[in-house]
Design a protein around this motif. Sequence first.
Motif, short mmCIF file in Angstrom:
data_model
loop_
_atom_site.label_atom_id
_atom_site.label_comp_id
_atom_site.label_asym_id
_atom_site.label_seq_id
_atom_site.Cartn_x
_atom_site.Cartn_y
_atom_site.Cartn_z
N ILE A 26 0.85 -1.20 0.00
CA ILE A 26 0.00 0.00 0.00
C ILE A 26 0.89 1.24 0.00
CG2 ILE A 26 -0.35 -0.13 2.53
CD1 ILE A 26 -3.20 1.09 1.93
N ILE A 27 0.54 2.18 -0.88
CA ILE A 27 1.33 3.40 -1.02
C ILE A 27 0.60 4.55 -0.33
CG2 ILE A 27 2.40 5.00 -2.67
CD1 ILE A 27 3.60 2.11 -2.58
N GLY A 28 1.21 5.03 0.74
CA GLY A 28 0.64 6.12 1.54
C GLY A 28 1.27 6.10 2.91
N PRO A 29 1.20 7.21 3.64
CA PRO A 29 1.80 7.25 4.98
C PRO A 29 0.89 6.59 6.03
CG PRO A 29 0.76 9.33 4.49
CD PRO A 29 0.64 8.50 3.25
N SER A 30 1.51 6.23 7.14
CA SER A 30 0.73 5.77 8.30
C SER A 30 -0.12 6.94 8.82
CB SER A 30 1.69 5.32 9.40
OG SER A 30 2.46 6.45 9.81
N GLN A 31 -1.03 6.62 9.73
CA GLN A 31 -1.92 7.66 10.28
C GLN A 31 -1.12 8.76 10.98
OE1 GLN A 31 -4.91 6.22 13.06
NE2 GLN A 31 -6.33 7.78 12.32
N LYS A 32 -0.05 8.37 11.66
CA LYS A 32 0.79 9.37 12.33
C LYS A 32 1.41 10.32 11.30
CE LYS A 32 4.01 8.79 15.96
NZ LYS A 32 5.08 7.93 16.51
N GLY A 33 1.83 9.78 10.17
CA GLY A 33 2.39 10.60 9.10
C GLY A 33 1.33 11.49 8.48
N ALA A 34 0.13 10.93 8.31
CA ALA A 34 -0.95 11.66 7.65
C ALA A 34 -1.42 12.86 8.47
CB ALA A 34 -2.12 10.73 7.37
N LEU A 35 -1.06 12.86 9.76
CA LEU A 35 -1.44 14.00 10.61
C LEU A 35 -0.77 15.30 10.15
CD1 LEU A 35 -3.42 14.00 12.93
CD2 LEU A 35 -1.50 13.76 14.52
N LEU A 36 0.28 15.19 9.36
CA LEU A 36 0.91 16.41 8.82
C LEU A 36 -0.08 17.18 7.95
CD1 LEU A 36 4.54 15.43 7.74
CD2 LEU A 36 3.82 16.69 9.77
N LEU A 84 10.75 12.82 9.81
CA LEU A 84 9.86 11.65 9.87
C LEU A 84 10.62 10.47 10.47
CD1 LEU A 84 8.18 11.99 6.35
CD2 LEU A 84 7.05 12.34 8.56
N GLN A 85 11.88 10.30 10.04
CA GLN A 85 12.68 9.18 10.56
C GLN A 85 12.96 9.35 12.04
OE1 GLN A 85 15.69 9.31 7.27
NE2 GLN A 85 15.84 7.14 7.76
N LYS A 86 13.36 10.58 12.41
CA LYS A 86 13.69 10.82 13.83
C LYS A 86 12.48 10.56 14.72
CE LYS A 86 17.16 14.39 13.07
NZ LYS A 86 17.20 15.81 12.72
N GLU A 87 11.29 10.84 14.19
CA GLU A 87 10.08 10.64 15.00
C GLU A 87 9.48 9.24 14.79
OE1 GLU A 87 7.26 13.82 15.08
OE2 GLU A 87 8.80 15.37 14.81
N ASN A 88 10.25 8.36 14.13
CA ASN A 88 9.80 6.97 13.90
C ASN A 88 8.44 6.87 13.24
OD1 ASN A 88 11.92 5.38 14.81
ND2 ASN A 88 11.39 5.89 16.94
N ILE A 89 8.23 7.70 12.24
CA ILE A 89 6.95 7.70 11.54
C ILE A 89 7.08 6.90 10.25
CG2 ILE A 89 5.29 9.18 10.33
CD1 ILE A 89 5.97 11.35 12.43
N ASP A 90 6.26 5.86 10.10
CA ASP A 90 6.27 5.07 8.86
C ASP A 90 5.66 5.90 7.75
OD1 ASP A 90 7.40 2.81 9.94
OD2 ASP A 90 5.46 2.08 10.66
N TYR A 91 6.42 6.09 6.70
CA TYR A 91 5.92 6.95 5.62
C TYR A 91 6.43 6.41 4.30
CZ TYR A 91 3.94 11.39 3.98
OH TYR A 91 3.15 12.35 3.40
N LYS A 92 5.54 5.80 3.54
CA LYS A 92 5.87 5.31 2.19
C LYS A 92 4.87 5.92 1.25
CE LYS A 92 7.66 0.93 3.89
NZ LYS A 92 7.42 -0.52 4.02
N GLY A 93 5.16 7.12 0.81
CA GLY A 93 4.18 7.79 -0.04
C GLY A 93 4.66 9.17 -0.43
N PHE A 94 3.70 9.97 -0.87
CA PHE A 94 4.00 11.31 -1.37
C PHE A 94 3.95 12.34 -0.24
CE2 PHE A 94 2.23 9.07 -5.05
CZ PHE A 94 3.19 9.35 -6.01
#
Length: 326
Positions: free
Chosen positions: A93-103, A262-272
Amino acid sequence: MNILVLGSGGREHTFAYQLAKSSRCKNLFVAPGNAGTAAIATNINLSVTDFAAIKQCVVDNNINMVVVGPEDPLVQGIVDYFASTPELQEVQIIGPSQKGALLEGSKERAKEFMMAHNIPTAGYASFTPETLAAGKQFLETLKAPYVLKADGLAAGKGVLIIQDLDQAKASLEEMLAGQFGAASNTVVIEEFLDGIELSVFVLTDGKNYKVLPTAKDYKRIGEGDKGLNTGGMGAISPVPFADDVLMQKIEQRIVIPTVEGLQKENIDYKGFVFIGLIKVGDEPFVIEYNVRMGDPETEVVLPRIKTDLVAVFEATYKQTLDNFTF
Ligand code: AMP
Ligand code: GLY
């Protein structure tokens, strides 16, 4: 492989068009899709936020890859849903995790992220109904025009730019009283940035990133830019004023700190990551993050990427984007 694109705009039509060109794409589905996607893929009538229906669709059609177009399912946690559902765990699945999507889901969160990682943006403060009086005082410290933003998703309508101080105070009060529903329970007040806007699109696998072609959309409806703002009436790419010097600044000061943040905050993010910028003088400032591609910008950005899009998304999922040159 079998691929499902979620969404119904020109953006999703473009994704489908590019994916269909790949020899690795066997069966292509778009849900719910539109008349354009019906001509090149199979439309499936379901809501992009109905996760149970999406699961059924993925299982029934043996889907191997899901590309999420709009923000709503991302902000509601579709990527986490796939990760925690046994039948869906292998699906790319291509898209960020919910934590990432909070941006994108919270303007306040986006501002805190930018502050924490030293990313240039307008000065701000945020307020709730309990701190309305402080909000009005904060407005008095700023110069016109005043920028008021509903914290949550408001379908692109949650930003007000107001010339008059008293009117800005009144609008703050209305927003906090629920003008945009729960989205304006918190309001971010920002310094006004006077400059020209552009958008930069980044694809990241969480470790590596690629900066995609720049684009600029045009939002006002009607001939001569006289009508109301829309989500975007059309777009161009490349952006004529985005020269190498500006792009270097954007990459060094904004793109790299964003991906590292994103990396420092351990946020899974595979997307745009779609970064909305204003160029003030010669300096770029972030006005917003979106956690998806732009619509209509995708229509002018994706055709400029000559690499097989299925391969690009596979690399995004497998965190091997560094193997690609675009
Ligand atoms: P946003 O949803 O945050 O992108 O804001 C919507 C629009 O409001 C942007 O595309 C800009 O045109 C404008 N805008 C947002 N923030 C600012 C700011 N701090 N200064 C000037 N214009 C802004
Ligand atoms: N065209 C602006 C957006 O997709 O948010």
